[in-house]
Design an enzyme around this catalytic site. Sequence first.
Site, PDB file in Angstrom:
ATOM      1  N   ARG A  48      39.361  40.865  42.298  1.00 57.17           N
ATOM      2  CA  ARG A  48      39.851  40.904  43.670  1.00 57.17           C
ATOM      3  C   ARG A  48      38.704  41.288  44.595  1.00 57.17           C
ATOM      4  O   ARG A  48      37.888  42.164  44.275  1.00 57.17           O
ATOM      5  CB  ARG A  48      40.993  41.913  43.821  1.00 57.17           C
ATOM      6  CG  ARG A  48      42.144  41.717  42.885  1.00 57.17           C
ATOM      7  CD  ARG A  48      42.826  40.378  43.037  1.00 57.17           C
ATOM      8  NE  ARG A  48      43.734  40.316  44.169  1.00 57.17           N
ATOM      9  CZ  ARG A  48      44.427  39.221  44.486  1.00 57.17           C
ATOM     10  NH1 ARG A  48      44.275  38.115  43.791  1.00 57.17           N
ATOM     11  NH2 ARG A  48      45.247  39.241  45.507  1.00 57.17           N
TER      12      ARG A  48
ATOM     13  N   GLU B  80      39.256  36.249  52.814  1.00 57.91           N
ATOM     14  CA  GLU B  80      39.178  34.864  52.353  1.00 57.91           C
ATOM     15  C   GLU B  80      39.992  33.960  53.265  1.00 57.91           C
ATOM     16  O   GLU B  80      41.193  34.217  53.453  1.00 57.91           O
ATOM     17  CB  GLU B  80      39.692  34.765  50.909  1.00 57.91           C
ATOM     18  CG  GLU B  80      38.866  35.573  49.934  1.00 57.91           C
ATOM     19  CD  GLU B  80      39.443  35.581  48.518  1.00 57.91           C
ATOM     20  OE1 GLU B  80      40.598  35.123  48.339  1.00 57.91           O
ATOM     21  OE2 GLU B  80      38.742  36.039  47.613  1.00 57.91           O
TER      22      GLU B  80
ATOM     23  N   HIS C  98      37.336  31.538  45.287  1.00 55.92           N
ATOM     24  CA  HIS C  98      38.542  32.032  44.619  1.00 55.92           C
ATOM     25  C   HIS C  98      39.126  30.930  43.731  1.00 55.92           C
ATOM     26  O   HIS C  98      40.317  30.609  43.792  1.00 55.92           O
ATOM     27  CB  HIS C  98      39.568  32.507  45.637  1.00 55.92           C
ATOM     28  CG  HIS C  98      40.557  33.492  45.072  1.00 55.92           C
ATOM     29  ND1 HIS C  98      41.032  34.572  45.773  1.00 55.92           N
ATOM     30  CD2 HIS C  98      41.156  33.554  43.853  1.00 55.92           C
ATOM     31  CE1 HIS C  98      41.887  35.257  45.032  1.00 55.92           C
ATOM     32  NE2 HIS C  98      41.988  34.657  43.863  1.00 55.92           N
TER      33      HIS C  98
END
Length: 340
Positions: A241, A270, A298
């Site tokens: 994370r 993000e 990601h």
Amino acid sequence: MKPLKVLVPDAHLRDLDVERGVSGDRLDYLVFDETDPAAIPDETWRSCEAILIWHRMKLTRDVVAKLDNCRLIVRVGVGFDNVDGEACRARGIPVSNVPNYGTTEVADHALAMLLHLVRGLGSYEARLKADLVAGFLAEDVPVVRRIRGTTFGAIGMGRIGTAIARRAAAFDMNVIYHDPYLPEGHELGLGVERVKTLDDLLGRSDVVSLHVPLSDKTRNIIGKRELASMKPGGILINVARGGLVDVDAVHDALKSGHLAAAGFDVLPKEPPVPAPALIEAWRNDEAWLAGRLVVTPHAAFYSQAGYLDMRTFSAEILLDFLFEGRLRNNVNPGWDVKAS
């Protein structure tokens, strides 16, 4: 029987063919592609009987307060920090995640990042693209080194941490880990060394890799002090994370030379807009950072097979609870305890 209403507020894919293939006509999916809860009518929040949420929207306490009929929230993925679990607990709503997908993909991605850095793939490619003759050279590439015999330190040893540790061991690295939440003797089953403190791990590891959820306790678990505690020339990998790492501190540690390289699949914000100094330097191909940072969007979890698993398992978790009362992968225990 009337189908149950399942709200999907931030769907990546609006067709939901996979989910409908699992649930048939038992569930009626109300599909939105939003990031702001306010873009969805209050009546939709209040009437839904379950929620499938991805990672693009936050379910805050104010939103949870609208869930008059919701019986279950399923996070379509592993991390669940975008759902206020305490607020859900107070409302008697269980929250589940999907931990059993993408493990192999994330583990492969972490090792791919490490190998990309220590074998100089980005630097060699850039050199050859610039000049096929002058760039046809093996020497003078940052980070390139032998990893056999070096120490791989895993922060967290759950499913993904274990999968990555196994891969690191296959490359003849010495694996150590720190995880205060696992029972004593866990290391005996793995056959790797467990260290008692984070500082011990940081001081001994040539490569540090993070595999813990994001919480108030783990936010910025790697910051200025922790980076300074790492061995000079260390490498940092984060496929967990984004909020686990202070990227501004990483920028400074890389620029000073104390940290040799880093690989990030996740970032605190993000997409990273506005870009922090580290990402801006990477985008601008600044010479001091060349070959020392790899960033992906990601995407470590992603493969077609992993995506199929994630969506299939999410729908199955819904069905098991809504129709059979069997709760799987609950991440806010105590939801069924009535407040006094």
